[in-house]
Design a protein around this motif. Structure first.
Motif, PDB file in Angstrom:
ATOM      1  N   THR A   1       8.054   0.675  -5.719  1.00  0.00           N
ATOM      2  CA  THR A   1       7.220   1.062  -6.859  1.00  0.00           C
ATOM      3  C   THR A   1       8.119   1.333  -8.063  1.00  0.00           C
ATOM      4  N   ARG A   2       7.472   1.640  -9.197  1.00  0.00           N
ATOM      5  CA  ARG A   2       8.232   1.922 -10.410  1.00  0.00           C
ATOM      6  C   ARG A   2       8.397   3.419 -10.676  1.00  0.00           C
TER       7      ARG A   2
ATOM      8  N   THR B   1      -1.674   3.835  -3.188  1.00  0.00           N
ATOM      9  CA  THR B   1      -0.289   4.218  -3.460  1.00  0.00           C
ATOM     10  C   THR B   1       0.226   3.519  -4.707  1.00  0.00           C
ATOM     11  N   PHE B   2      -0.101   2.239  -4.829  1.00  0.00           N
ATOM     12  CA  PHE B   2       0.330   1.502  -6.014  1.00  0.00           C
ATOM     13  C   PHE B   2      -0.301   2.083  -7.278  1.00  0.00           C
TER      14      PHE B   2
ATOM     15  N   SER C   1       1.387   5.249  -8.161  1.00  0.00           N
ATOM     16  CA  SER C   1       2.735   4.997  -8.667  1.00  0.00           C
ATOM     17  C   SER C   1       2.699   4.576 -10.134  1.00  0.00           C
ATOM     18  N   GLU C   2       1.744   3.710 -10.496  1.00  0.00           N
ATOM     19  CA  GLU C   2       1.638   3.285 -11.888  1.00  0.00           C
ATOM     20  C   GLU C   2       1.183   4.442 -12.784  1.00  0.00           C
TER      21      GLU C   2
ATOM     22  N   ARG D   1      14.620   5.190  -7.813  1.00  0.00           N
ATOM     23  CA  ARG D   1      13.198   5.134  -7.482  1.00  0.00           C
ATOM     24  C   ARG D   1      12.845   6.240  -6.499  1.00  0.00           C
TER      25      ARG D   1
END
Length: 353
Positions: A198-199, A55-56, A59-60, A193
């Motif tokens: 996350t970003r 997921t991270f 997200s990036e 968001r």
């Protein structure tokens, strides 16, 4: 040796062309990995995990893909009309500066406008800044025949020098402890968001929505027909009643506005202020993305996610196996060249004398 256009390109060849291009890209990249002395399988596994494995990671990747979608759309619509906009990097920074000038902390407080109105003004200012920056080179090309590749490329350096002067001068944040950065954007103008923690921000939805709108505009409107006609043959288009100067001007305004919006969304969604290293070459990467997508607005989204995933995955790969992150640039560049060559060979045959 000469190239001869096929009467009709084989559908099978057009389908296999991207497959062959991907295979060639993987081969070249694998040879570079071996040259660097790294194991092949763990290297590619690190790239995939870093860009798409969690997921991270997603997200990036999507965060980095957001400005790439907009700069890719800017290049795609301009190239459709044979207006070779190489200045999306400068237009992005112009849009970012305009966004901070309108929506900066002090400016936002002084205006007294509601947040929704101020946000609309901020994005409009960013789009206008990018649009006007490209309109000049477009008119120089239409009226005087000046090469827009040169003018838009040189404008990038002029804009960056102007940004540097402003960040060390009137737009410098007095609370930045000497660092050259602009004043911060008002907090109520920052984009929400999409996933907590996350970003990823709502700018991704705006970028994807603009891709759909641009596709519909080029596909179903008279303006889209004019753009396609101008790109196919400018003399024939003028003979058929398409106004070349006016169409080129509108294309320039649209392309520059998209690049300017990329700067505003990057500020409002991720950075919060303008710095000289805010963009790691988003404007130039947009050209690669547009070409990988075949100048199709909807395919730009997929190409942007691919390029962003490779760049994010390369950072992870560098930490895991020690291969330099520059291999991401090689992968993207090799993908572009191989896709162009494969498509060319699918539409032409080689004749030997």
């Amino acid at each position: 040796m000469r190239l001869e256009r096929r009467p009709a390109a084989s559908p099978l060849a057009l389908v296999l062309a991207p497959v062959g291009a991907v295979a060639f890209t993987l081969l070249v990249s694998t040879l570079l990995v071996l040259w660097a002395g790294a194991p092949v399988a763990p290297t590619w596994a690190a790239v995939l995990r870093g860009g798409f494995g969690s997921t991270f990671a997603w997200s990036e990747t999507l965060t980095r893909a957001t400005p790439l979608i907009l700069t890719g759309l800017a290049a795609a619509v301009a190239f459709r009309a044979r207006l070779y906009n190489i200045g999306a990097e400068g237009q992005l920074y112009a849009g970012a500066l305009a966004a901070v000038a309108v929506g900066g902390l002090q400016a936002g407080e002084a205006s007294g406008l509601p947040a929704s109105v101020l946000a609309a003004c901020m994005f409009a200012a960013a789009a206008l800044a990018g649009a006007l920056l490209l309109l000049g080179p477009a008119l120089l090309k239409a009226k005087l025949g000046v090469d827009e590749v040169v003018t838009t490329l040189l404008l990038n350096f002029i804009v960056l020098l102007g940004v540097s002067a402003l960040l060390d001068g009137p737009m410098k944040d007095p609370t930045a402890m000497g660092w050259p950065q602009s004043v911060a954007l008002a907090s109520e103008l920052e984009l929400a968001r999409l996933v907590e923690g996350t970003r990823v921000h709502t700018g991704l939805l705006y970028a994807m929505g603009l891709a759909v709108i641009l596709w519909a505009l080029l596909r179903f409107t008279l303006f889209g027909f004019d753009v396609r006609a101008l790109g196919a043959n400018s003399r024939a288009a003028a003979f058929a009643g398409v106004p070349p100067v006016r169409t080129l001007a509108w294309v320039a305004l649209l392309s520059g506005a998209l690049a300017g919006l990329a700067g505003a969304i990057e500020v409002a969604g991720r950075a919060g202020y303008v710095t000289l290293d805010m963009s790691p070459g988003y404007g130039y990467s947009g050209i690669v993305i547009a070409m990988l997508a075949g100048l199709h607005p909807l395919a730009v989204v997929t190409a942007a996610v691919f390029v962003a995933g490779i760049q994010v995955g390369a950072d992870s790969m560098s930490r895991v196996v020690g291969v330099p992150t520059y291999i991401a640039d090689v992968i993207v560049s090799a993908s572009l060249v191989s896709v162009l060559v494969a498509t060319l060979l699918a539409q032409h045959r080689v004749r030997w004398r």
